[in-house]
Design a protein around this motif. Sequence first.
Motif, PDB file in Angstrom:
ATOM      1  N   ASN A 149       0.828  -1.221   0.000  1.00 12.44           N
ATOM      2  CA  ASN A 149       0.000   0.000   0.000  1.00 12.44           C
ATOM      3  C   ASN A 149       0.862   1.271   0.000  1.00 12.44           C
ATOM      4  OD1 ASN A 149      -2.334  -1.446  -0.086  1.00 12.44           O
ATOM      5  ND2 ASN A 149      -2.619  -1.462   2.140  1.00 12.44           N
ATOM      6  N   MET A 150       1.970   1.210   0.745  1.00 10.46           N
ATOM      7  CA  MET A 150       2.861   2.380   0.786  1.00 10.46           C
ATOM      8  C   MET A 150       3.419   2.645  -0.622  1.00 10.46           C
ATOM      9  SD  MET A 150       3.638   4.577   3.088  1.00 10.46           S
ATOM     10  CE  MET A 150       3.761   3.926   4.754  1.00 10.46           C
ATOM     11  N   GLU A 151       3.698   1.570  -1.344  1.00 13.29           N
ATOM     12  CA  GLU A 151       4.221   1.748  -2.716  1.00 13.29           C
ATOM     13  C   GLU A 151       3.153   2.368  -3.626  1.00 13.29           C
ATOM     14  OE1 GLU A 151       7.503  -1.894  -2.602  1.00 13.29           O
ATOM     15  OE2 GLU A 151       5.582  -2.176  -3.642  1.00 13.29           O
ATOM     16  N   ALA A 187       7.024   5.065  11.863  1.00 14.57           N
ATOM     17  CA  ALA A 187       7.677   4.198  12.854  1.00 14.57           C
ATOM     18  C   ALA A 187       7.213   2.755  12.725  1.00 14.57           C
ATOM     19  CB  ALA A 187       7.408   4.712  14.269  1.00 14.57           C
ATOM     20  N   ASN A 188       5.916   2.531  12.730  1.00 15.35           N
ATOM     21  CA  ASN A 188       5.417   1.152  12.717  1.00 15.35           C
ATOM     22  C   ASN A 188       5.716   0.483  11.376  1.00 15.35           C
ATOM     23  OD1 ASN A 188       4.458   1.309  15.324  1.00 15.35           O
ATOM     24  ND2 ASN A 188       2.571   2.288  14.659  1.00 15.35           N
ATOM     25  N   PHE A 189       5.572   1.224  10.297  1.00 17.97           N
ATOM     26  CA  PHE A 189       5.867   0.681   8.961  1.00 17.97           C
ATOM     27  C   PHE A 189       7.337   0.257   8.892  1.00 17.97           C
ATOM     28  CE2 PHE A 189       5.650   0.122   4.454  1.00 17.97           C
ATOM     29  CZ  PHE A 189       6.819   0.659   3.926  1.00 17.97           C
ATOM     30  N   VAL A 339      -0.946  11.437   9.180  1.00 16.80           N
ATOM     31  CA  VAL A 339      -1.835  10.273   9.335  1.00 16.80           C
ATOM     32  C   VAL A 339      -1.153   9.331  10.315  1.00 16.80           C
ATOM     33  CG1 VAL A 339      -2.746  10.380   6.982  1.00 16.80           C
ATOM     34  CG2 VAL A 339      -0.726   8.994   7.471  1.00 16.80           C
ATOM     35  N   GLY A 340      -1.945   8.426  10.907  1.00 17.28           N
ATOM     36  CA  GLY A 340      -1.372   7.472  11.855  1.00 17.28           C
ATOM     37  C   GLY A 340      -1.134   8.108  13.213  1.00 17.28           C
ATOM     38  N   GLY A 341      -0.682   7.296  14.142  1.00 12.60           N
ATOM     39  CA  GLY A 341      -0.445   7.774  15.507  1.00 12.60           C
ATOM     40  C   GLY A 341      -1.722   8.382  16.064  1.00 12.60           C
TER      41      GLY A 341
HETATM   42  N1  LIG Z   1      11.392   5.633  18.011  1.00 14.11           N
HETATM   43  C1  LIG Z   1      10.249   6.170  17.586  1.00 14.11           C
HETATM   44  O1  LIG Z   1      10.197   7.324  17.156  1.00 14.11           O
HETATM   45  C2  LIG Z   1       8.981   5.378  17.646  1.00 14.11           C
HETATM   46  C3  LIG Z   1       7.803   6.075  17.567  1.00 14.11           C
HETATM   47  N2  LIG Z   1       6.611   5.387  17.605  1.00 14.11           N
HETATM   48  C4  LIG Z   1       5.334   6.073  17.609  1.00 14.11           C
HETATM   49  O2  LIG Z   1       4.562   5.573  16.525  1.00 14.11           O
HETATM   50  C5  LIG Z   1       3.613   6.581  16.211  1.00 14.11           C
HETATM   51  C6  LIG Z   1       2.908   6.142  14.999  1.00 14.11           C
HETATM   52  O3  LIG Z   1       3.722   6.314  13.867  1.00 14.11           O
HETATM   53  P1  LIG Z   1       3.300   5.628  12.483  1.00 14.11           P
HETATM   54  O4  LIG Z   1       3.912   4.304  12.424  1.00 14.11           O
HETATM   55  O5  LIG Z   1       3.594   6.585  11.402  1.00 14.11           O
HETATM   56  O6  LIG Z   1       1.722   5.524  12.548  1.00 14.11           O
HETATM   57  P2  LIG Z   1       0.698   4.352  12.240  1.00 14.11           P
HETATM   58  O7  LIG Z   1       1.357   3.058  12.023  1.00 14.11           O
HETATM   59  O8  LIG Z   1      -0.336   4.476  13.291  1.00 14.11           O
HETATM   60  O9  LIG Z   1       0.084   4.871  10.842  1.00 14.11           O
HETATM   61  C7  LIG Z   1       0.851   4.873   9.699  1.00 14.11           C
HETATM   62  C8  LIG Z   1       0.060   4.036   8.726  1.00 14.11           C
HETATM   63  O10 LIG Z   1      -0.980   4.845   8.158  1.00 14.11           O
HETATM   64  C9  LIG Z   1      -1.322   4.276   6.878  1.00 14.11           C
HETATM   65  N3  LIG Z   1      -1.501   5.390   5.941  1.00 14.11           N
HETATM   66  C10 LIG Z   1      -2.694   5.836   5.521  1.00 14.11           C
HETATM   67  N4  LIG Z   1      -2.556   6.849   4.668  1.00 14.11           N
HETATM   68  C11 LIG Z   1      -1.227   7.086   4.549  1.00 14.11           C
HETATM   69  C12 LIG Z   1      -0.446   8.031   3.815  1.00 14.11           C
HETATM   70  N5  LIG Z   1      -0.998   8.968   3.027  1.00 14.11           N
HETATM   71  N6  LIG Z   1       0.900   7.998   3.927  1.00 14.11           N
HETATM   72  C13 LIG Z   1       1.481   7.070   4.722  1.00 14.11           C
HETATM   73  N7  LIG Z   1       0.806   6.133   5.453  1.00 14.11           N
HETATM   74  C14 LIG Z   1      -0.539   6.147   5.367  1.00 14.11           C
HETATM   75  C15 LIG Z   1      -0.198   3.319   6.510  1.00 14.11           C
HETATM   76  O11 LIG Z   1      -0.654   2.015   6.714  1.00 14.11           O
HETATM   77  C16 LIG Z   1       0.874   3.615   7.542  1.00 14.11           C
HETATM   78  O12 LIG Z   1       1.663   2.498   7.879  1.00 14.11           O
HETATM   79  C17 LIG Z   1       4.475   7.783  16.182  1.00 14.11           C
HETATM   80  O13 LIG Z   1       3.761   8.975  16.373  1.00 14.11           O
HETATM   81  C18 LIG Z   1       5.402   7.535  17.374  1.00 14.11           C
HETATM   82  O14 LIG Z   1       4.968   8.193  18.536  1.00 14.11           O
HETATM   83  C19 LIG Z   1       6.567   4.027  17.681  1.00 14.11           C
HETATM   84  C20 LIG Z   1       7.736   3.336  17.758  1.00 14.11           C
HETATM   85  C21 LIG Z   1       9.027   3.945  17.796  1.00 14.11           C
END
Ligand SMILES: NC(=O)C1=CN([C@@H]2O[C@H](COP(=O)(O)OP(=O)(O)OC[C@H]3O[C@@H](n4cnc5c(N)ncnc54)[C@H](O)[C@@H]3O)[C@@H](O)[C@H]2O)C=CC1
Length: 437
Positions: A149-151, A187-189, A339-341
């Motif tokens: 999906n990211m691609e 982060a999660n991706f 988006v996300g978080g």
């Molecule tokens: N060391 C660190 O910085 C870490 C931070 N985190 C936390 O994880 C939180 C969540 O981060 P994410 O993984 O980004 O959030 P997430 O995993 O909740 O959401 C991201 C997901 O949104 C979806 N998505 C929908 N529309 C999209 C678009 N236009 N572009 C990209 N993705 C889209 C994709 O499936 C993507 O993987 C961060 O705010 C952070 O606080 C978590 C682990 C480690």
Amino acid sequence: MSLVNGFSKLSKAEKVHWIVETYFNGNSEITNLLTSYYNSDQALQKLHDEFIENTITNFYLPFGVAPNFIINDKVYTIPMVIEESSVVAAASNAAKFWSKRGGFKATVLSTEKIGNVHFLFSGSKQKLEQFIKDIQSKFYENTKHITKNMEKRGGGILAIELVDKTSELKDYYQLHATFDTKDSMGANFINSCLEEFANVLRAEAAVYANFTETEKNLQVIMSILSNYVPNCLVRVEVSCAVEDLKSKEIKDPQYFAEKFVQAVRIAEIETYRAVTHNKGIMNGVDAVVLATGNDFRAIEAGVHAFAAKDGKYSSLSHAEINDGIFHFWMDLPLALGTVGGLTTLHPMVKFALELLEKPSANELMEIIAVAGLAQNFAAVKSLTTTGIQQGHMKMHLMNILNQFNATDEERVKVVNYFDTQTVTHSAVVEFIESLRK
Ligand SMILES: NC(=O)C1=CN([C@@H]2O[C@H](COP(=O)(O)OP(=O)(O)OC[C@H]3O[C@@H](n4cnc5c(N)ncnc54)[C@H](O)[C@@H]3O)[C@@H](O)[C@H]2O)C=CC1
Ligand SMILES: CC(C)(COP(=O)([O-])OP(=O)([O-])OC[C@H]1O[C@@H](n2cnc3c(N)ncnc32)[C@H](O)[C@@H]1OP(=O)([O-])[O-])[C@@H](O)C(=O)NCCC(=O)NCCSC(=O)C[C@@](C)(O)CC(=O)[O-]
């Protein structure tokens, strides 16, 4: 005080009861304090409860806005969540100042995110290099379910390379992977992809014909994204003719501009100053990062590492005067998500993003970096003209009056009196006490 087993399994009410009994002698006033912060909408309160673990109540931070920001010729009112007085006023002041001088320019230079699989390999580096080349396609194949999906959005894995760190730590190598995560912080991706890369690494090493038994026992230590993102960079800047800097506080623009440039030069070479200078920048950055539900710990760690990227911790912003033009700019590494978080969960985060007219992650990078540059301009302008206390304490006056439970009548008298006097804590106390005699 006693240890407690199974605290996480207690209900919120039972957690509160345990805290009040254990630490506050069952004082019901404490229970009332904690419950007084609950939202009356139970569904909304439950949503907030579930953002973190062991929630017992809410913690209010003020949510302010700074109007009149012109960024790339578009007008914004920027949401800011922060506990410190004068920060929002300073940002607003700088926005207003630069709105009459061409506004802020912002450009996203790159959006590369980073993650590493950290592993130990004891054996031939040449064989390891060939091994990584041979299994590259499997890294991509085995993460297809994560990346497809990211691609489609134009993002995904950019590259995966072997990094040799054995000169610093025995047998230590990295898979250094780069990504584009579009509008998510990622982060999660990234972490999901990295853990899959690690699985491939272990499984393929175990059966790689050219490896000795020792080499097959490659050991993965950990797989984690990096918050150091020097290639996820946004540039922000302001510039105008030196004489156009003239204003009610800037009577001699040439003198002001030269002193301002000196102040920034000092922050470039003197770490004691650079840390506070950059803290001023992060006053603006963190306030918008918080308001938009982003991870300020990740941002702070990455920005301060970037400030030390050339081997010495230095100013993030720079200033110069060239051919009569004052130029003030900064490059900032910001891994942000729209988006996300919390961005889709927290109602006030959704409000903040709507106030910003639903920016992309790239646009949010520009807005947040501009808030940092604006904050820095206001602070250095104050430091090099009136001194920071005049403005800061003028804003802090409300907090001092609240500490003394000042009446409305007292507030009017105090504010009028200090309109022409320098605000210091002791001067305010003395004046309030004189009113109460
Ligand atoms: N060391 C660190 O910085 C870490 C931070 N985190 C936390 O994880 C939180 C969540 O981060 P994410 O993984 O980004 O959030 P997430 O995993 O909740 O959401 C991201 C997901 O949104 C979806 N998505 C929908 N529309 C999209 C678009 N236009 N572009 C990209 N993705 C889209 C994709 O499936 C993507 O993987 C961060 O705010 C952070 O606080 C978590 C682990 C480690
Ligand atoms: C504090 C000001 C803005 C006063 O500045 P001023 O010139 O007295 O303000 P003014 O009353 O003339 O108002 C001008 C504009 O300032 C803003 N403004 C003015 N007052 C308010 C207010 N009450 N509420 C909201 N906005 C306010 C607002 O934009 C207003 O326009 P208006 O709204 O009237 O059209 C100025 O002195 C200033 O910018 N000081 C810098 C303060 C600062 O940097 N604070 C950050 C905390 S200190 C710190 O931690 C950072 C530091 C200093 O350590 C960083 C470093 O070392 O580099």
